[in-house]
Design a protein around this motif. Structure first.
Motif, PDB file in Angstrom:
ATOM      1  N   GLY A 144     -46.816 133.918   0.915  1.00  0.00           N
ATOM      2  CA  GLY A 144     -45.669 133.019   0.848  1.00  0.00           C
ATOM      3  C   GLY A 144     -46.010 131.669   0.236  1.00  0.00           C
ATOM      4  O   GLY A 144     -45.156 130.791   0.148  1.00  0.00           O
ATOM      5  N   LYS A 145     -47.261 131.470  -0.181  1.00  0.00           N
ATOM      6  CA  LYS A 145     -47.651 130.207  -0.808  1.00  0.00           C
ATOM      7  C   LYS A 145     -47.013 130.078  -2.183  1.00  0.00           C
ATOM      8  O   LYS A 145     -46.791 131.065  -2.882  1.00  0.00           O
ATOM      9  N   VAL A 146     -46.727 128.833  -2.543  1.00  0.00           N
ATOM     10  CA  VAL A 146     -46.159 128.534  -3.853  1.00  0.00           C
ATOM     11  C   VAL A 146     -47.210 127.776  -4.652  1.00  0.00           C
ATOM     12  O   VAL A 146     -47.806 126.810  -4.160  1.00  0.00           O
ATOM     13  N   TYR A 147     -47.452 128.237  -5.877  1.00  0.00           N
ATOM     14  CA  TYR A 147     -48.427 127.608  -6.766  1.00  0.00           C
ATOM     15  C   TYR A 147     -47.673 126.920  -7.896  1.00  0.00           C
ATOM     16  O   TYR A 147     -46.824 127.527  -8.551  1.00  0.00           O
ATOM     17  N   ILE A 148     -47.998 125.629  -8.125  1.00  0.00           N
ATOM     18  CA  ILE A 148     -47.254 124.797  -9.067  1.00  0.00           C
ATOM     19  C   ILE A 148     -48.205 124.253 -10.115  1.00  0.00           C
ATOM     20  O   ILE A 148     -49.305 123.793  -9.795  1.00  0.00           O
ATOM     21  N   LEU A 149     -47.758 124.265 -11.364  1.00  0.00           N
ATOM     22  CA  LEU A 149     -48.520 123.680 -12.468  1.00  0.00           C
ATOM     23  C   LEU A 149     -47.639 122.618 -13.131  1.00  0.00           C
ATOM     24  O   LEU A 149     -46.454 122.850 -13.369  1.00  0.00           O
ATOM     25  N   THR A 150     -48.213 121.451 -13.419  1.00  0.00           N
ATOM     26  CA  THR A 150     -47.454 120.328 -13.971  1.00  0.00           C
ATOM     27  C   THR A 150     -48.053 119.866 -15.301  1.00  0.00           C
ATOM     28  O   THR A 150     -49.191 120.212 -15.642  1.00  0.00           O
ATOM     29  N   ARG A 151     -47.260 119.050 -15.996  1.00  0.00           N
ATOM     30  CA  ARG A 151     -47.725 118.444 -17.254  1.00  0.00           C
ATOM     31  C   ARG A 151     -46.844 117.240 -17.555  1.00  0.00           C
ATOM     32  O   ARG A 151     -45.628 117.279 -17.351  1.00  0.00           O
ATOM     33  N   GLY A 152     -47.428 116.180 -18.049  1.00  0.00           N
ATOM     34  CA  GLY A 152     -46.665 115.029 -18.516  1.00  0.00           C
ATOM     35  C   GLY A 152     -45.959 115.380 -19.812  1.00  0.00           C
ATOM     36  O   GLY A 152     -46.525 116.092 -20.656  1.00  0.00           O
ATOM     37  N   ASP A 153     -44.739 114.900 -19.999  1.00  0.00           N
ATOM     38  CA  ASP A 153     -43.952 115.255 -21.186  1.00  0.00           C
ATOM     39  C   ASP A 153     -44.643 114.876 -22.494  1.00  0.00           C
ATOM     40  O   ASP A 153     -44.475 115.553 -23.497  1.00  0.00           O
ATOM     41  N   SER A 154     -45.397 113.801 -22.502  1.00  0.00           N
ATOM     42  CA  SER A 154     -46.058 113.396 -23.748  1.00  0.00           C
ATOM     43  C   SER A 154     -47.493 113.914 -23.838  1.00  0.00           C
ATOM     44  O   SER A 154     -48.193 113.617 -24.805  1.00  0.00           O
ATOM     45  N   ASN A 155     -47.931 114.697 -22.872  1.00  0.00           N
ATOM     46  CA  ASN A 155     -49.281 115.271 -22.894  1.00  0.00           C
ATOM     47  C   ASN A 155     -49.259 116.639 -23.569  1.00  0.00           C
ATOM     48  O   ASN A 155     -48.289 117.381 -23.449  1.00  0.00           O
ATOM     49  N   HIS A 156     -50.350 116.981 -24.233  1.00  0.00           N
ATOM     50  CA  HIS A 156     -50.436 118.266 -24.920  1.00  0.00           C
ATOM     51  C   HIS A 156     -50.948 119.372 -24.001  1.00  0.00           C
ATOM     52  O   HIS A 156     -50.681 120.543 -24.235  1.00  0.00           O
ATOM     53  N   LEU A 157     -51.698 118.991 -22.969  1.00  0.00           N
ATOM     54  CA  LEU A 157     -52.287 119.971 -22.061  1.00  0.00           C
ATOM     55  C   LEU A 157     -51.693 119.829 -20.666  1.00  0.00           C
ATOM     56  O   LEU A 157     -51.198 118.765 -20.300  1.00  0.00           O
ATOM     57  N   ASP A 198     -51.877 119.691 -16.421  1.00  0.00           N
ATOM     58  CA  ASP A 198     -52.557 118.702 -15.577  1.00  0.00           C
ATOM     59  C   ASP A 198     -53.800 119.218 -14.862  1.00  0.00           C
ATOM     60  O   ASP A 198     -54.351 118.501 -14.021  1.00  0.00           O
ATOM     61  N   ARG A 199     -54.264 120.404 -15.167  1.00  0.00           N
ATOM     62  CA  ARG A 199     -55.435 120.928 -14.446  1.00  0.00           C
ATOM     63  C   ARG A 199     -56.638 120.003 -14.538  1.00  0.00           C
ATOM     64  O   ARG A 199     -57.455 119.955 -13.631  1.00  0.00           O
ATOM     65  N   ILE A 200     -56.717 119.234 -15.596  1.00  0.00           N
ATOM     66  CA  ILE A 200     -57.823 118.281 -15.731  1.00  0.00           C
ATOM     67  C   ILE A 200     -57.696 117.142 -14.711  1.00  0.00           C
ATOM     68  O   ILE A 200     -58.681 116.519 -14.338  1.00  0.00           O
ATOM     69  N   LEU A 201     -56.479 116.889 -14.226  1.00  0.00           N
ATOM     70  CA  LEU A 201     -56.251 115.843 -13.229  1.00  0.00           C
ATOM     71  C   LEU A 201     -56.463 116.334 -11.807  1.00  0.00           C
ATOM     72  O   LEU A 201     -56.717 115.536 -10.902  1.00  0.00           O
TER      73      LEU A 201
END
Length: 182
Positions: free
Chosen positions: A110-123, A125-128
């Motif tokens: 039941g866990k939810v996994y989320i991936l994000t990115r800044g609109d002006s970023n090319h990659l 956010d895993r680096i953050l």
């Protein structure tokens, strides 16, 4: 031509009174700060300011610019791709506001996994994220961004980045209150 001379003479005859203008500016700045923190406290937020946020970088431009005041909604509703969320990352002191680009749910846990990115970023956010972390979990999400007020956050941003200005504003306000006749 005579009306120009009369207008110039009229402007010259007026006294420039910086004190009332300074009082108005300081009153405005202090009112914005007190109002934003007061609203957060009255709304029952966990900590002052948690219902308002300020964009501190250009990573979400052009939609959210540095210095924009963000209105936040703290909710347990499911997160969807496309939403802009405010989240914490282990090891970072400052929360980040970026767009959700992927949401995966695990059937068994039941866990939810989320991936994000800044609109002006090319990659993404895993680096953050924390070392070895590939996804955000629901407990990392603080709130959703539900509205913006352009440029208003600059006041808080300047006062946060330059604490000496905050002390000057507060000292000036205290001095004006102490010396006022009314």
């Amino acid at each position: 031509m005579g009306w120009i001379r009369n207008t110039v003479d009229s402007v010259k005859s007026r006294r420039f009174r910086p004190l009332p203008q300074l009082v108005n500016l300081v009153s405005f700045l202090s009112s914005v700060i007190i109002l934003s923190e007061g609203l957060a406290c009255l709304a029952g937020a966990d900590s002052p300011g948690s219902l308002l946020g300020v964009a501190i970088s250009e990573s979400m431009e052009p939609g959210i610019k540095r210095g924009d005041l963000m209105f936040l909604n703290i909710s347990k509703d499911p997160i969807h791709a496309g939403e802009i969320i405010l989240f914490n990352v282990d090891g970072l002191d400052v929360p980040i506001s970026h767009r959700v680009i992927t949401v995966h749910g695990h059937r068994n846990t039941g866990k939810v996994y989320i991936l994000t990115r800044g609109d002006s970023n090319h990659l993404d956010d895993r680096i953050l994220y924390a070392r070895g972390q590939r996804w955000l979990l629901r407990h990392h999400v603080i709130a959703r961004v539900v509205g913006l007020l352009p440029y208003v956050g600059w006041i808080k941003l300047i006062l946060t980045e330059n604490p000496i200005i905050k002390y000057i504003v507060l000292g000036t306000l205290a001095l004006l209150i102490a010396t006022s006749k009314n």
